[in-house]
Motif scaffolding. Structure first.
Motif, PDB file in Angstrom:
ATOM      1  N   THR A 142     -10.535 -14.307 -11.454  1.00 25.04           N
ATOM      2  CA  THR A 142     -10.307 -14.212 -12.893  1.00 25.04           C
ATOM      3  C   THR A 142      -9.246 -15.197 -13.373  1.00 25.04           C
ATOM      4  N   CYS A 143      -8.241 -15.432 -12.569  1.00 27.03           N
ATOM      5  CA  CYS A 143      -7.085 -16.210 -13.021  1.00 27.03           C
ATOM      6  C   CYS A 143      -7.050 -17.635 -12.498  1.00 27.03           C
ATOM      7  N   SER A 144      -8.115 -18.083 -11.832  1.00 28.42           N
ATOM      8  CA  SER A 144      -8.080 -19.409 -11.202  1.00 28.42           C
ATOM      9  C   SER A 144      -8.623 -20.513 -12.092  1.00 28.42           C
ATOM     10  N   ASP A 145      -8.933 -20.197 -13.325  1.00 30.20           N
ATOM     11  CA  ASP A 145      -9.370 -21.202 -14.300  1.00 30.20           C
ATOM     12  C   ASP A 145     -10.573 -21.989 -13.787  1.00 30.20           C
TER      13      ASP A 145
ATOM     14  N   LEU B 204       0.846  -1.190   0.000  1.00 28.40           N
ATOM     15  CA  LEU B 204       0.000   0.000   0.000  1.00 28.40           C
ATOM     16  C   LEU B 204       0.882   1.242   0.000  1.00 28.40           C
ATOM     17  N   SER B 205       0.671   2.110  -0.966  1.00 23.59           N
ATOM     18  CA  SER B 205       1.569   3.251  -1.159  1.00 23.59           C
ATOM     19  C   SER B 205       0.923   4.595  -0.860  1.00 23.59           C
ATOM     20  N   GLY B 206      -0.378   4.578  -0.635  1.00 26.30           N
ATOM     21  CA  GLY B 206      -1.113   5.834  -0.550  1.00 26.30           C
ATOM     22  C   GLY B 206      -1.743   6.195  -1.874  1.00 26.30           C
ATOM     23  N   ASP B 207      -1.310   5.546  -2.930  1.00 26.32           N
ATOM     24  CA  ASP B 207      -1.885   5.699  -4.270  1.00 26.32           C
ATOM     25  C   ASP B 207      -2.772   4.482  -4.502  1.00 26.32           C
ATOM     26  N   ALA B 208      -4.072   4.660  -4.333  1.00 25.06           N
ATOM     27  CA  ALA B 208      -4.999   3.527  -4.394  1.00 25.06           C
ATOM     28  C   ALA B 208      -4.994   2.853  -5.758  1.00 25.06           C
ATOM     29  N   ASP B 209      -4.806   3.610  -6.814  1.00 23.93           N
ATOM     30  CA  ASP B 209      -4.757   3.013  -8.152  1.00 23.93           C
ATOM     31  C   ASP B 209      -3.584   2.042  -8.268  1.00 23.93           C
ATOM     32  N   SER B 210      -2.433   2.450  -7.749  1.00 26.84           N
ATOM     33  CA  SER B 210      -1.249   1.604  -7.794  1.00 26.84           C
ATOM     34  C   SER B 210      -1.416   0.378  -6.910  1.00 26.84           C
ATOM     35  N   SER B 211      -1.963   0.565  -5.720  1.00 27.18           N
ATOM     36  CA  SER B 211      -2.178  -0.556  -4.804  1.00 27.18           C
ATOM     37  C   SER B 211      -3.146  -1.567  -5.395  1.00 27.18           C
ATOM     38  N   GLU B 212      -4.174  -1.068  -6.042  1.00 28.48           N
ATOM     39  CA  GLU B 212      -5.176  -1.921  -6.679  1.00 28.48           C
ATOM     40  C   GLU B 212      -4.531  -2.768  -7.779  1.00 28.48           C
ATOM     41  N   LYS B 213      -3.709  -2.151  -8.586  1.00 31.00           N
ATOM     42  CA  LYS B 213      -3.033  -2.867  -9.677  1.00 31.00           C
ATOM     43  C   LYS B 213      -2.086  -3.920  -9.130  1.00 31.00           C
ATOM     44  N   ASP B 214      -1.312  -3.564  -8.111  1.00 25.43           N
ATOM     45  CA  ASP B 214      -0.379  -4.517  -7.512  1.00 25.43           C
ATOM     46  C   ASP B 214      -1.120  -5.705  -6.914  1.00 25.43           C
ATOM     47  N   ALA B 215      -2.226  -5.437  -6.222  1.00 24.08           N
ATOM     48  CA  ALA B 215      -2.993  -6.509  -5.597  1.00 24.08           C
ATOM     49  C   ALA B 215      -3.531  -7.482  -6.637  1.00 24.08           C
ATOM     50  N   TYR B 216      -4.065  -6.958  -7.725  1.00 11.74           N
ATOM     51  CA  TYR B 216      -4.605  -7.824  -8.772  1.00 11.74           C
ATOM     52  C   TYR B 216      -3.507  -8.714  -9.351  1.00 11.74           C
ATOM     53  N   ASN B 217      -2.363  -8.141  -9.631  1.00 13.70           N
ATOM     54  CA  ASN B 217      -1.277  -8.904 -10.256  1.00 13.70           C
ATOM     55  C   ASN B 217      -0.749  -9.999  -9.330  1.00 13.70           C
ATOM     56  N   VAL B 218      -0.586  -9.670  -8.043  1.00 14.40           N
ATOM     57  CA  VAL B 218      -0.123 -10.672  -7.088  1.00 14.40           C
ATOM     58  C   VAL B 218      -1.138 -11.812  -6.975  1.00 14.40           C
ATOM     59  N   ALA B 219      -2.408 -11.462  -6.900  1.00 15.72           N
ATOM     60  CA  ALA B 219      -3.459 -12.475  -6.766  1.00 15.72           C
ATOM     61  C   ALA B 219      -3.554 -13.349  -8.005  1.00 15.72           C
ATOM     62  N   CYS B 220      -3.441 -12.738  -9.163  1.00 14.47           N
ATOM     63  CA  CYS B 220      -3.532 -13.500 -10.410  1.00 14.47           C
ATOM     64  C   CYS B 220      -2.411 -14.528 -10.494  1.00 14.47           C
ATOM     65  N   THR B 221      -1.202 -14.113 -10.150  1.00  9.65           N
ATOM     66  CA  THR B 221      -0.080 -15.046 -10.149  1.00  9.65           C
ATOM     67  C   THR B 221      -0.316 -16.187  -9.169  1.00  9.65           C
ATOM     68  N   GLN B 222      -0.807 -15.855  -7.984  1.00 11.18           N
ATOM     69  CA  GLN B 222      -1.084 -16.884  -6.982  1.00 11.18           C
ATOM     70  C   GLN B 222      -2.133 -17.867  -7.474  1.00 11.18           C
TER      71      GLN B 222
ATOM     72  N   SER C 294     -18.936 -10.709  -5.918  1.00 13.66           N
ATOM     73  CA  SER C 294     -19.982 -11.725  -5.812  1.00 13.66           C
ATOM     74  C   SER C 294     -19.603 -13.052  -6.457  1.00 13.66           C
ATOM     75  N   ASP C 295     -18.397 -13.166  -7.036  1.00 10.37           N
ATOM     76  CA  ASP C 295     -17.976 -14.402  -7.676  1.00 10.37           C
ATOM     77  C   ASP C 295     -17.897 -15.525  -6.645  1.00 10.37           C
ATOM     78  N   THR C 296     -18.541 -16.639  -6.920  1.00  8.35           N
ATOM     79  CA  THR C 296     -18.612 -17.729  -5.945  1.00  8.35           C
ATOM     80  C   THR C 296     -17.283 -18.453  -5.766  1.00  8.35           C
ATOM     81  N   ARG C 297     -16.308 -18.157  -6.601  1.00  9.10           N
ATOM     82  CA  ARG C 297     -15.004 -18.809  -6.439  1.00  9.10           C
ATOM     83  C   ARG C 297     -14.208 -18.225  -5.268  1.00  9.10           C
ATOM     84  N   VAL C 298     -14.617 -17.054  -4.792  1.00 16.74           N
ATOM     85  CA  VAL C 298     -13.887 -16.384  -3.708  1.00 16.74           C
ATOM     86  C   VAL C 298     -14.870 -15.962  -2.617  1.00 16.74           C
ATOM     87  N   GLU C 299     -14.642 -16.438  -1.399  1.00 20.60           N
ATOM     88  CA  GLU C 299     -15.410 -15.990  -0.245  1.00 20.60           C
ATOM     89  C   GLU C 299     -14.556 -15.000   0.541  1.00 20.60           C
TER      90      GLU C 299
END
Length: 300
Positions: free
Chosen positions: A95-98, A28-46, A139-144
């Protein structure tokens, strides 16, 4: 994992071990746009690399309208940025969990420096509302999405931790997953006292008595099995109180301890060792629980 009382013993079925990655959030950098992008990329890789499981995102202790991100009060990050980060992480997992289901995304704060029950109650409601807002946006049922807290007796008062948990449960029932420690608690039956004025009776009630649907991933880090034995004693106490000790799995910190420059002299167990320790501790007390899920936490 839940179970049943069979001939006076607590029974749960075993399964193959699965390990998921949890994170102390440091981006978290204080720049929500940047934090949002980083979070998505880390999660997608995971999501592309792991079998679905519990993913605890630790944001540090709560501050009024903010979190510490493990930097005390020097660099607080807003709850708005936390919320956007959580939504992005959930979207990355789904999105990335197939198509795979079974992710549990946990927004975790902590009981660090939490001593005032009145303030704790306010904080519990605030965190619950944050989690409910994220759930409304994912609301995606793949993630609670669940709320969480790193509750540790050594960090704050029992009264405050209980007030936080009760307030959270009132606002968002059946959505909490905690990863607590058992500082100073006994490792065998017969004792009661834990650190900082806590007791096993109180910890068992906080963990399973406030909301029977709380999931628990206790910290089991210690090389010699101290925490595993503590949690077996606490589970035994919960059963004595007529409660159901619902364990989702356990938390380890092998990844955190493998960070360059970090030396965990007593608390860097691998998931395999920690899981064996706690299942053995249950068996020694006649509590026939067999856990199979581990989430291993590290930095970033």
């Amino acid at each position: 994992m839940a179970g049943n009382l069979i001939h006076g013993r607590w029974k749960a079925s075993a399964a193959t071990m699965s390990v998921s990655t949890s994170r102390y959030v440091t981006w978290l950098s204080g720049d929500a746009d940047s934090s949002e992008k980083d979070a998505y990329n880390v999660a997608c890789t995971q999501a592309k690399q792991e079998t679905p499981g519990a993913v605890v995102l630790g944001f540090g202790r709560q501050l009024p309208g903010a979190v510490s991100q493990f930097q005390g009060r020097r660099s607080p990050k807003t709850l708005a940025e936390v919320q956007r980060t959580l939504v992005a992480y959930a979207n990355g997992l789904s999105t990335c969990s197939d198509g795979a289901k079974g992710w549990i995304l946990v927004a975790q704060t902590s009981s660090d420096h939490l001593n005032d029950p009145v303030l704790a109650s306010e904080f519990g409601a605030v965190w619950a509302n944050l989690v409910l807002a994220v759930r409304d946006q994912t609301s995606d049922t793949r993630v609670e999405v669940r709320g969480g807290s790193d509750i540790e007796p050594g960090w704050g008062s029992y009264e405050a931790a209980r007030a936080w948990t009760e307030s959270y449960a009132d606002a968002a029932p059946k959505t909490l997953l905690i990863a607590p420690s058992a500082d100073g608690c006994p490792q065998q039956l017969g004792g009661s006292k834990c650190a900082n004025g806590w007791t096993i009776e109180g910890l068992a009630y906080l963990t399973w008595g406030i909301d029977a649907e709380h999931q628990v991933y206790p910290q089991v880090y210690h090389y010699k099995g101290a925490q595993a034995r503590q949690w077996a004693v606490i589970a035994h106490e919960a059963i004595r109180q007529g409660l159901t000790p619902l364990f989702g799995g356990i938390m380890t910190q092998d990844r955190a301890c493998s960070r360059p420059g970090v030396h965990c002299t007593q608390t860097g167990n691998t998931p395999e060792v920690s899981l064996a320790q706690i299942n053995s501790a249950f068996a020694e007390l006649g509590i026939d629980i067999s856990l199979s899920k581990v989430t291993d936490i590290g930095w970033g």
